[in-house]
Enzyme design. Structure first.
Site, PDB file in Angstrom:
ATOM      1  N   LYS B 123       0.878  -1.165   0.000  1.00 32.31           N
ATOM      2  CA  LYS B 123       0.000   0.000   0.000  1.00 32.31           C
ATOM      3  C   LYS B 123       0.912   1.210   0.000  1.00 32.31           C
ATOM      4  CE  LYS B 123      -3.111   2.788   2.772  1.00 32.31           C
ATOM      5  NZ  LYS B 123      -3.862   2.965   4.033  1.00 32.31           N
ATOM      6  N   GLY B 184      -8.046   9.547   9.142  1.00 30.71           N
ATOM      7  CA  GLY B 184      -8.380   9.688  10.558  1.00 30.71           C
ATOM      8  C   GLY B 184      -9.418  10.744  10.877  1.00 30.71           C
ATOM      9  N   ALA B 211      -9.441   5.581   3.507  1.00 30.46           N
ATOM     10  CA  ALA B 211      -9.232   6.662   4.478  1.00 30.46           C
ATOM     11  C   ALA B 211     -10.384   7.663   4.532  1.00 30.46           C
ATOM     12  CB  ALA B 211      -7.948   7.428   4.199  1.00 30.46           C
ATOM     13  N   GLY B 212     -10.582   8.164   5.732  1.00 32.23           N
ATOM     14  CA  GLY B 212     -11.501   9.268   5.943  1.00 32.23           C
ATOM     15  C   GLY B 212     -12.911   8.894   6.324  1.00 32.23           C
ATOM     16  N   ASN B 233      -9.426   2.074   9.093  1.00 35.54           N
ATOM     17  CA  ASN B 233      -8.779   1.639  10.333  1.00 35.54           C
ATOM     18  C   ASN B 233      -9.357   2.384  11.541  1.00 35.54           C
ATOM     19  OD1 ASN B 233      -5.281   1.022  11.212  1.00 35.54           O
ATOM     20  ND2 ASN B 233      -7.032   1.031  12.533  1.00 35.54           N
ATOM     21  N   THR B 234      -9.201   3.707  11.535  1.00 31.28           N
ATOM     22  CA  THR B 234      -9.521   4.489  12.726  1.00 31.28           C
ATOM     23  C   THR B 234     -10.979   4.337  13.156  1.00 31.28           C
ATOM     24  OG1 THR B 234      -7.871   6.105  11.991  1.00 31.28           O
ATOM     25  CG2 THR B 234      -9.345   6.780  13.758  1.00 31.28           C
TER      26      THR B 234
END
Lengths: 69, 287
Positions: B123, B184, B211-212, B233-234
């Protein structure tokens, strides 16, 4: 014995002149930990550690797995 | 977490005729010759504990997990514990180059990842701005070309810029991972127009929103738009109950995918009654 100054992960360390990357990894990392190494921002394969001399002023990065996104 | 390796090209149809697909057929997808069932890629950072991470991976039913490399601290074995646990999951590994700020850094870290993790998948992240963590498109393209030439399977974390994505595809990337919002932030799909344009203009390459995202509804919406997968992830790791949130995202992604395949109705500007007007009682009756 003449010594050289190098940095491992940003911290100063002293090694004997003539040392190799294998000496560094043996001293710095534990046997059961998976690590990879770069010298002066260039990747060095594990098979080359014993054949890679370290020089005064070298910056060595030793990395290990972490969680990541 | 079944994966199979195939040398055939992906059998998924183009995005424009998705509603014609038979919903009863298999809905696997293929990335760099590996076929997966789950369309949910999950990160392994920021969890309250290694066990919480493992439970979230299980609850998500993901086939692919991301992980990273950082300077080794011999006194801290948390990374090794997490790495040992991840290996138990049987998931395909997707190491990242998070934090790299130049093509050179990213290339070197990718080479280190390949040796440690035993995979050519990467990645690819090259960050151009510390405040937004926005990818540097120029360095990203430079690193992509070099890593592809070295045999890596590059999954680039990129912006939603159409020209950048076209260049990455032309370079040889078999999947692209545009951001929904800065890493994040949990802001969701900030530029739906641009993301929709990406989907329309690049109909045949897998697109993963990376992301986001902060809520399952946002992941569902991305899948309804025709994106092929979600990487986050977050939003899971920082939930009050990460495994439960992982399950929520997993089902939302499945729902969004099913809705996309079913074909959404066209939006209208005016109201249109769903109950028939013919036979309406009391209509035109004289009082």
């Amino acid at each position: 014995m003449t010594t050289i100054q190098i940095h491992i992960n940003g911290e100063p360390h002293t090694f004997n002149q003539g040392s190799t990357l294998l000496d560094v990894t043996t001293q710095y990392s534990q046997k059961d930990q998976s690590v990879a190494v770069a010298v002066n921002n260039d990747f060095v394969p594990r098979t080359q550690y014993a054949h890679t001399p370290i020089n005064n002023g070298d910056a060595i990065d030793i990395v290990a797995p972490v969680g990541g996104g | 977490m079944t994966t199979t390796t195939t040398t055939t090209t992906p059998t998924t149809s183009t995005k424009t005729d998705a509603p014609k697909q038979n919903s009863q057929t298999s809905d696997t997808w293929t990335l760099y010759g590996k076929t997966f069932e789950s369309r949910f890629l999950l990160g392994t950072a920021l969890y309250p504990s290694p066990q919480s991470m493992l439970d979230a991976i299980t609850a998500s039913q993901t086939d692919i997990v991301t992980l990273g490399l950082r300077r080794q601290n011999p006194a801290n074995r948390d990374g090794q514990i997490i790495w040992d646990m991840i290996q138990q999951t049987g998931c395909t590994l997707l190491p990242n180059t998070a934090g790299c700020k130049s093509a050179k850094e990213a290339i070197t870290l990718a080479q280190m990842s390949r040796e440690i993790f035993g995979t050519n998948w990467i990645k690819l992240e090259v960050i151009g701005d510390d405040y937004t963590l926005q990818p540097d498109p120029f360095a990203l393209l430079e690193a992509t070309k070099e890593l592809l030439s070295q045999g890596f399977a590059v999954l680039p974390y990129c912006t939603d810029d159409l020209i950048l994505c076209q260049k990455l595809a032309e370079a040889g990337c078999e999947v692209l991972m545009p951001w929904g919002a800065p890493i994040g932030t949990g802001q969701g799909l900030l530029n739906k127009y641009q993301l929709g344009t990406l989907r329309k203009r690049l109909p045949d390459i897998p697109l993963i929103i990376d992301a986001g995202l902060g809520a399952p509804s946002q992941a569902c919406e991305a899948m309804e738009m025709g994106f092929d997968g979600i990487l986050l992830n977050t939003a899971v790791a920082k939930a009050q109950n990460p495994p439960q949130m992982a399950h929520a995202f997993g089902t939302a992604i499945q729902a969004g995918r099913a809705a996309y395949k079913a074909g959404l109705m066209l939006k209208k500007q005016t109201a249109s009654a769903s109950t028939p007007t013919i036979g309406q009682p009391f209509w035109h009756q004289k009082k």
